[in-house]
Design a protein around this motif. Sequence first.
Motif, PDB file in Angstrom:
ATOM      1  N   ASN A  77      -2.191   7.868  -0.408  1.00 17.84           N
ATOM      2  CA  ASN A  77      -1.975   8.941  -0.813  1.00 17.84           C
ATOM      3  C   ASN A  77      -0.998  10.245  -0.378  1.00 17.84           C
ATOM      4  O   ASN A  77      -0.462  10.259   0.999  1.00 17.84           O
ATOM      5  CB  ASN A  77      -3.277   9.593  -0.881  1.00 17.84           C
ATOM      6  CG  ASN A  77      -4.518   8.210  -1.741  1.00 17.84           C
ATOM      7  OD1 ASN A  77      -3.517   7.304  -2.807  1.00 17.84           O
ATOM      8  ND2 ASN A  77      -5.717   8.356  -1.761  1.00 17.84           N
ATOM      9  N   TYR A  92       6.747   1.269  -0.317  1.00 19.42           N
ATOM     10  CA  TYR A  92       5.731   1.343  -0.403  1.00 19.42           C
ATOM     11  C   TYR A  92       5.482   1.535   1.269  1.00 19.42           C
ATOM     12  O   TYR A  92       6.556   1.604   2.138  1.00 19.42           O
ATOM     13  CB  TYR A  92       4.718   0.538  -0.243  1.00 19.42           C
ATOM     14  CG  TYR A  92       4.281  -0.034  -2.787  1.00 19.42           C
ATOM     15  CD1 TYR A  92       3.356   0.903  -2.069  1.00 19.42           C
ATOM     16  CD2 TYR A  92       5.342  -0.053  -3.271  1.00 19.42           C
ATOM     17  CE1 TYR A  92       2.686   0.701  -3.856  1.00 19.42           C
ATOM     18  CE2 TYR A  92       5.023   0.819  -4.797  1.00 19.42           C
ATOM     19  CZ  TYR A  92       3.161   1.151  -4.936  1.00 19.42           C
ATOM     20  OH  TYR A  92       3.032   0.565  -6.672  1.00 19.42           O
ATOM     21  N   THR A 107      -3.824   3.611  -2.222  1.00 17.80           N
ATOM     22  CA  THR A 107      -3.193   2.497  -3.892  1.00 17.80           C
ATOM     23  C   THR A 107      -2.811   1.803  -3.317  1.00 17.80           C
ATOM     24  O   THR A 107      -1.669   1.896  -2.788  1.00 17.80           O
ATOM     25  CB  THR A 107      -2.827   3.506  -5.296  1.00 17.80           C
ATOM     26  OG1 THR A 107      -1.302   4.095  -4.606  1.00 17.80           O
ATOM     27  CG2 THR A 107      -3.825   4.455  -5.748  1.00 17.80           C
ATOM     28  N   TRP A 108      -3.211   0.455  -3.906  1.00 21.35           N
ATOM     29  CA  TRP A 108      -1.822  -0.810  -3.712  1.00 21.35           C
ATOM     30  C   TRP A 108      -2.065  -1.837  -5.099  1.00 21.35           C
ATOM     31  O   TRP A 108      -2.520  -1.319  -5.954  1.00 21.35           O
ATOM     32  CB  TRP A 108      -2.585  -1.197  -2.537  1.00 21.35           C
ATOM     33  CG  TRP A 108      -4.253  -1.877  -2.815  1.00 21.35           C
ATOM     34  CD1 TRP A 108      -4.372  -2.902  -4.026  1.00 21.35           C
ATOM     35  CD2 TRP A 108      -5.054  -1.456  -2.491  1.00 21.35           C
ATOM     36  NE1 TRP A 108      -5.845  -3.003  -3.703  1.00 21.35           N
ATOM     37  CE2 TRP A 108      -5.781  -2.062  -2.956  1.00 21.35           C
ATOM     38  CE3 TRP A 108      -5.301   0.629  -2.150  1.00 21.35           C
ATOM     39  CZ2 TRP A 108      -7.755  -1.067  -2.536  1.00 21.35           C
ATOM     40  CZ3 TRP A 108      -6.932   0.792  -1.603  1.00 21.35           C
ATOM     41  CH2 TRP A 108      -8.088  -0.214  -2.241  1.00 21.35           C
ATOM     42  N   ALA A 136      -9.595   2.714   0.205  1.00 23.69           N
ATOM     43  CA  ALA A 136      -9.524   3.310  -1.209  1.00 23.69           C
ATOM     44  C   ALA A 136      -9.445   4.905  -1.199  1.00 23.69           C
ATOM     45  O   ALA A 136     -10.144   5.890  -1.763  1.00 23.69           O
ATOM     46  CB  ALA A 136     -11.073   2.909  -1.600  1.00 23.69           C
ATOM     47  N   PHE A 156       0.452  -1.407  -0.033  1.00 18.24           N
ATOM     48  CA  PHE A 156      -0.140   0.091   0.253  1.00 18.24           C
ATOM     49  C   PHE A 156       1.177   1.472   0.189  1.00 18.24           C
ATOM     50  O   PHE A 156       2.213   1.477   0.621  1.00 18.24           O
ATOM     51  CB  PHE A 156      -0.982   0.158   0.996  1.00 18.24           C
ATOM     52  CG  PHE A 156      -1.451  -0.881   1.539  1.00 18.24           C
ATOM     53  CD1 PHE A 156      -3.713  -0.946   0.927  1.00 18.24           C
ATOM     54  CD2 PHE A 156      -1.760  -1.970   1.464  1.00 18.24           C
ATOM     55  CE1 PHE A 156      -4.338  -1.990   1.088  1.00 18.24           C
ATOM     56  CE2 PHE A 156      -2.405  -3.405   1.563  1.00 18.24           C
ATOM     57  CZ  PHE A 156      -4.142  -3.215   1.414  1.00 18.24           C
TER      58      PHE A 156
END
Length: 97
Positions: free
Chosen positions: A11, A54, A89-90, A85, A8
């Motif tokens: 944002n 990430y 993002t992932w 969501a 993940f």
Amino acid sequence: MIRHLVLFKLNEGVSRDEPRVVAGARGFAELGALVPEVASWETGWNVSDRPVAYDFAINSSVADGDALERYLAHPAHQAAVAPWAEFATWVIADYEI
């Protein structure tokens, strides 16, 4: 056995100490115990500051493709992933081990 990896990326402007992110991470930490198909379950925050890294990871395994489909459709999984969501993002990788 299938390894299910999820990475993940928060944002832009979202920090891991925001209440919704903390709640999301807690939801994933608890998820493995809620889904019978899960054979192994690990989650955690990234400790690297490399630009390509990430932010949060799930490393899990299930018995086979059918078990993976049941896991993905499980209501607990759906409930745990939905909030992410809004702030992340992932990417995923599923491979045989």
